[in-house]
Design an enzyme around this catalytic site. Structure first.
Site, PDB file in Angstrom:
ATOM      1  N   TYR A 153      13.431  -3.849  25.037  1.00 29.63           N
ATOM      2  CA  TYR A 153      13.154  -2.764  26.008  1.00 29.63           C
ATOM      3  C   TYR A 153      12.590  -1.991  25.221  1.00 29.63           C
ATOM      4  O   TYR A 153      12.492  -1.901  23.574  1.00 29.63           O
ATOM      5  CB  TYR A 153      15.095  -2.591  26.351  1.00 29.63           C
ATOM      6  CG  TYR A 153      14.990  -3.274  27.405  1.00 29.63           C
ATOM      7  CD1 TYR A 153      14.842  -3.924  28.878  1.00 29.63           C
ATOM      8  CD2 TYR A 153      16.596  -3.874  26.766  1.00 29.63           C
ATOM      9  CE1 TYR A 153      15.969  -4.618  29.798  1.00 29.63           C
ATOM     10  CE2 TYR A 153      17.508  -4.887  27.582  1.00 29.63           C
ATOM     11  CZ  TYR A 153      17.140  -4.995  28.735  1.00 29.63           C
ATOM     12  OH  TYR A 153      17.362  -6.241  29.354  1.00 29.63           O
ATOM     13  N   THR A 225      31.000   4.151  27.446  1.00 27.17           N
ATOM     14  CA  THR A 225      32.490   4.820  28.021  1.00 27.17           C
ATOM     15  C   THR A 225      32.690   5.920  28.095  1.00 27.17           C
ATOM     16  O   THR A 225      33.547   6.970  28.741  1.00 27.17           O
ATOM     17  CB  THR A 225      33.301   4.938  26.435  1.00 27.17           C
ATOM     18  OG1 THR A 225      32.759   5.822  25.156  1.00 27.17           O
ATOM     19  CG2 THR A 225      33.929   3.660  25.914  1.00 27.17           C
TER      20      THR A 225
END
Length: 400
Positions: A153, A225
């Site tokens: 990526y 998170t």
């Protein structure tokens, strides 16, 4: 070194925000915009509510799976510049765009990952602050290093939503007398970024110096998170903590979420509650059956230089001749007793044992009377069977 002239105020949109909407201002760590509602606030964050591989989690030492194929991971020893920010959600270090790439390879990773930023979570008191729990116990703080898969990526924003996109290295932080040197460098200028949106040029940092001196770690597959909670993260948790002193913790707890005109709530307690593991495998390269581990356990119990105590799930062996940074941490094991051990009481006095002869007596054997058994003939009668029926899944015969 940082300079007050380099302080700036910024408010940047979230990487997953639709055009025209800055969703980064819509989520917090408490109240109606807290973690319970992240999946409701923005439809793009649905994984925060519906995901099955969410992070952080509680690490239960009883469920750890030893994987002999887990080799040590490596982090490039490169000095790089960056920026220290108060994002209003956490303290964040971001690598400079023109800096030399800092790559993570090996261990559970099949690709090379480039470190882009680090995020610090901490509590308003020492009993909470870390996002990952160990044996249901929290550490005062947790520093998370993030990197993206630079072989597949282009950048972190693209990789964060793709398979094998992100690596997260969770460094648990304990309060101690002496601070980990590179952590001190990372937090230089913390008193300049008191309010949300402020930033300062960070001191040159050797990110590799943030890793504790151990090759042992835990690893599992999880998620980011914070929103959008993409389940694309390979987490690595080393088996030794970093150290931060009380003075620095006091400075961190003085940071605010809002700007100088509307300071709002403190920045502390910026951790997401643990998520359900859903029977995920947590692998480790810690093998307690080998000789080295057994030697450490013997040191734990028998060394007259050893002081034994408990710190959350870790059992530490501290040689009094060692420095604070040389403490060895071991995960919980059944062979470790959950009590203090006094080496002074290990001496055992050997006394002779008086042997007495045992008198042998003969055993009287008595004959057993055998009696014949009377056998009686059994009358056999035919049984009339009715038609059989099947009732549910049980097969039975109806009596006449």
């Amino acid at each position: 070194m940082y300079n007050k002239a380099n302080v700036s105020m910024r408010q940047g949109p979230s990487s997953s925000s639709p055009p025209g909407i800055d969703w980064s201002q819509w989520w917090t760590y408490g109240g109606i915009s807290g973690p319970r509602f992240w999946g409701v606030i923005n439809p793009a964050w649905g994984m925060c509510r519906e995901g099955r591989r969410q992070s952080p989690i509680n690490i239960d030492p009883k469920t750890l799976l030893f994987d002999p194929n887990l080799s040590p991971f490596t982090l490039d020893k490169v000095t790089g510049g960056g920026e220290l920010l108060n994002t209003g959600h956490s303290v964040e270090w971001r690598a400079a765009h023109n800096a030399q790439a800092i790559n993570v390879t090996g261990g559970p990773l099949s690709y090379a990952y480039t470190i882009t930023h680090a995020r610090l979570h901490f509590g308003e008191r020492d009993q909470q602050g870390s996002e990952h729990l160990l044996d249901n116990k929290a550490f005062p703080a947790e520093l998370q290093l993030y990197g993206y898969n630079s072989q597949l990526y282009r950048n972190f924003s693209q990789a964060s939503a793709q398979v094998y996109g992100v690596v997260g290295i969770a460094l648990l932080i304990q309060v101690g007398e002496r601070m980990t040197p590179e952590l001190r460098v990372l937090l230089e200028g913390i008193d300049i970024i008191t309010y949300g949106g402020s930033s300062v040029t960070a001191a040159s940092l050797v990110v590799n110096g943030l890793l504790p001196t151990t090759e042992h770690y835990l690893t599992y597959e999880g998620s980011l998170t914070e929103p959008a909670c993409h389940e694309t993260v390979t987490w690595i948790i080393p088996n030794k903590p970093l150290y931060i002193n009380v003075a620095m913790m006091r400075q961190l707890r003085a940071l605010r979420q809002g700007n100088s005109t509307l300071a709002n709530a403190p920045l502390s307690n910026n951790f997401r509650p643990v998520q359900t593991a859903h029977h995920r495998t947590i692998r480790t390269n810690i093998n307690f059956t080998n000789k080295q581990s057994m030697l450490l356990l013997r040191m734990l119990v028998f060394s007259d230089k050893t002081r034994y105590d408990r710190s959350d799930m870790f059992y530490k062996i501290r040689d009094e001749s060692q420095t604070e940074d040389q403490r060895i941490f071991l995960p919980n094991a059944e062979v470790c007793h959950r009590r203090a051990f006094d080496p002074a009481q290990t001496h055992v006095e050997m006394r002779p044992v008086e042997m007495r002869p045992v008198e042998m007596r003969p055993v009287e054997m008595r004959p057993v009377e055998m009696r014949p058994v009377e056998m009686r003939p059994v009358e056999m009668r035919p049984v009339e069977m009715a038609s059989s029926k099947v009732h549910g899944h049980a097969f039975y015969v109806e009596e006449v």
